[in-house]
Design an enzyme around this catalytic site. Structure first.
Site, mmCIF file in Angstrom:
data_model
loop_
_atom_site.group_PDB
_atom_site.id
_atom_site.type_symbol
_atom_site.label_atom_id
_atom_site.label_comp_id
_atom_site.label_asym_id
_atom_site.label_seq_id
_atom_site.Cartn_x
_atom_site.Cartn_y
_atom_site.Cartn_z
ATOM 1 N N LYS A 1 0.823 -1.205 0.000
ATOM 2 C CA LYS A 1 0.000 0.000 0.000
ATOM 3 C C LYS A 1 0.869 1.272 0.000
ATOM 4 O O LYS A 1 2.093 1.195 0.036
ATOM 5 C CB LYS A 1 -0.950 -0.029 1.209
HETATM 6 C C1 LIG Z 1 -9.890 -2.952 -1.482
HETATM 7 C C2 LIG Z 1 -9.217 -3.641 -0.346
HETATM 8 N N1 LIG Z 1 -9.881 -3.818 0.791
HETATM 9 C C3 LIG Z 1 -9.316 -4.415 1.859
HETATM 10 C C4 LIG Z 1 -8.031 -4.892 1.807
HETATM 11 C C5 LIG Z 1 -7.455 -5.600 2.986
HETATM 12 O O1 LIG Z 1 -6.327 -4.947 3.491
HETATM 13 P P1 LIG Z 1 -5.369 -5.672 4.531
HETATM 14 O O2 LIG Z 1 -4.390 -6.485 3.754
HETATM 15 O O3 LIG Z 1 -4.701 -4.550 5.284
HETATM 16 O O4 LIG Z 1 -6.225 -6.500 5.423
HETATM 17 C C6 LIG Z 1 -7.288 -4.738 0.645
HETATM 18 C C7 LIG Z 1 -5.917 -5.252 0.556
HETATM 19 O O5 LIG Z 1 -5.353 -5.479 -0.489
HETATM 20 C C8 LIG Z 1 -7.897 -4.102 -0.468
HETATM 21 O O6 LIG Z 1 -7.220 -3.940 -1.607
#
Ligand SMILES: Cc1ncc(COP(=O)(O)O)c(C=O)c1O
Length: 385
Positions: free
Chosen positions: A184
């Site tokens: 990210k």
């Molecule tokens: C659109 C979206 N929502 C939620 C997430 C979940 O993030 P995390 O990996 O921090 O749980 C991601 C991760 O790639 C994502 O791209």
């Protein structure tokens, strides 16, 4: 050909951040504690958010935010077909029914006409995803939510630092969830944060993220603390560690610079691919509201007729040229679970399916050099022939 494999994403970790992690490790306190508190304060100030609660991932944050809606069986939450599966999974895990709507081809963001058409008496919340860091039209989305008395949980996993009409995401609206995963725009290793204006939700999340315990561990184990605690409700182990905060304390001040560099590189890709028929580039310029794009991803579509092969073969060829790519995303409704359990089928969301079949994420990260970007463009041209 260049022998170095160019990944599609790469975190930028400064020597100061590494020193802070070391200091944290040496401090004797490595889980949730004073650095987490400082990081949350910094995040609140940066975003202009009334409450900012760090947690173990965006998935954890989405799960807790959705759970706090106290969904009853049959209650519906509307979310886009083009997203990472965590968006939909967390609706299910919170006891809701995921109601999927299609997206618009120019931006891959959810189609607000489709959202309005999908609202039923059982709808409880809207869950927009700011795809690749391009904000959804939030004035219109919140007007729809208000008209129907719905909560809004913005999946802002891609969008830390993004802006809408001069305001940062997280500084207005209902609830937002950010991700600090290593791919990210800023990272804490793993990690996430929930921002909200809702005092009751913030108080509940503070307990839910740590077993339902009414006080943070370091407030119990410190010199002034009492080791005793009460349980407000059965909670999770979704807390954020000071080791993560040590990274975050140095990532957040660098974020605007990271995002600016992402934007410059994205802009350069538009120039370099201007005459390229192999790829259809996203069209963030198609939105008519002022915004600040976070450029989490540069995710064009492969045109199989122009390239003479499908997306997956194209990815394999780029790999032979030492260029890494990603697929964001295979539309979750095409997976076995969403087909079998929720009855979704190919054909229901044609725009998202076309993106799902053709999208690839090209390398984009703040330390990418123009020479590296030129390698990507040359590899695409070589593969297309
Ligand atoms: C659109 C979206 N929502 C939620 C997430 C979940 O993030 P995390 O990996 O921090 O749980 C991601 C991760 O790639 C994502 O791209």
């Amino acid at each position: 050909m260049n022998d170095d494999f160019l990944p599609f994403a790469k975190p930028s970790i400064s020597p100061e951040a590494i020193a802070e992690v070391t200091a944290c490790l040496e401090s004797g306190w490595i889980t949730t504690g004073p650095r987490t508190k400082r990081f949350e304060e910094m995040l609140r100030d940066y975003l202009g958010a009334p409450h900012a609660l760090a947690c173990s991932s965006a998935t954890a944050g989405l799960h807790m935010a959705l759970l706090s809606l106290n969904l009853e069986p049959g209650d519906e939450v509307i979310a886009p077909a083009m997203t990472f599966v965590a968006t939909l999974n967390t609706i299910v895990l919170a006891g809701g029914k995921p109601v999927i709507v299609d997206v618009v081809p120019e931006t891959y963001n959810l189609d607000l006409d489709a959202v309005e058409a999908a609202i039923t008496p059982r709808t409880r919340a809207l869950m927009p995803v700011h795809f690749a860091g391009l904000p959804v039209d939030l004035d219109r989305l919140y007007a729809i939510a208000e008209k129907h008395g719905l909560r809004v949980i913005e999946d802002a996993a891609h969008a830390i630092g993004a802006g809408y009409k001069g305001k940062r995401l997280g500084s207005f609206g209902d609830t937002q969830v950010f991700s600090f995963h290593p791919n990210k725009n800023m990272t804490t290793g793993e990690g996430g944060a929930v921002t909200t204006r809702d005092d009751a939700l913030a108080a509940r999340l503070a307990k839910l993220r740590f077993h339902g315990i009414d006080r943070e561990a370091w407030a119990r184990f410190g010199k002034q603390g009492s080791p005793h605690y009460d349980i407000a409700e059965a909670g999770f182990k979704y807390n954020f560690m000071d080791i993560q905060a040590a990274l975050g304390l140095h990532q957040l001040p660098a974020l605007d610079g990271f995002n600016q560099r992402r934007g410059e590189l994205a802009c350069r890709y538009y120039g370099l691919f201007a005459d390229q028929e192999a790829l259809t580039l996203p069209k963030p310029q198609s939105v008519d509201y002022p915004h600040l794009h976070a450029w989490h991803l540069f995710a064009p579509l492969v045109n199989p007729e122009a390239v003479g092969m499908d997306r997956d073969s194209f990815i394999a060829k780029l790999k032979e040229h030492n260029i890494g790519t990603g697929v964001h995303y295979r539309a979750p409704h095409l997976s076995e679970y969403y087909e079998k359990t929720w009855g979704y089928q190919r054909g229901q969301f044609p725009i998202a399916e076309s993106i799902s079949d053709r999208v690839l994420s090209l390398p984009l990260f703040p330390t990418m050099t123009e020479a590296q970007q030129d390698r990507v463009v040359k590899a695409v041209r070589d593969v297309v022939g």
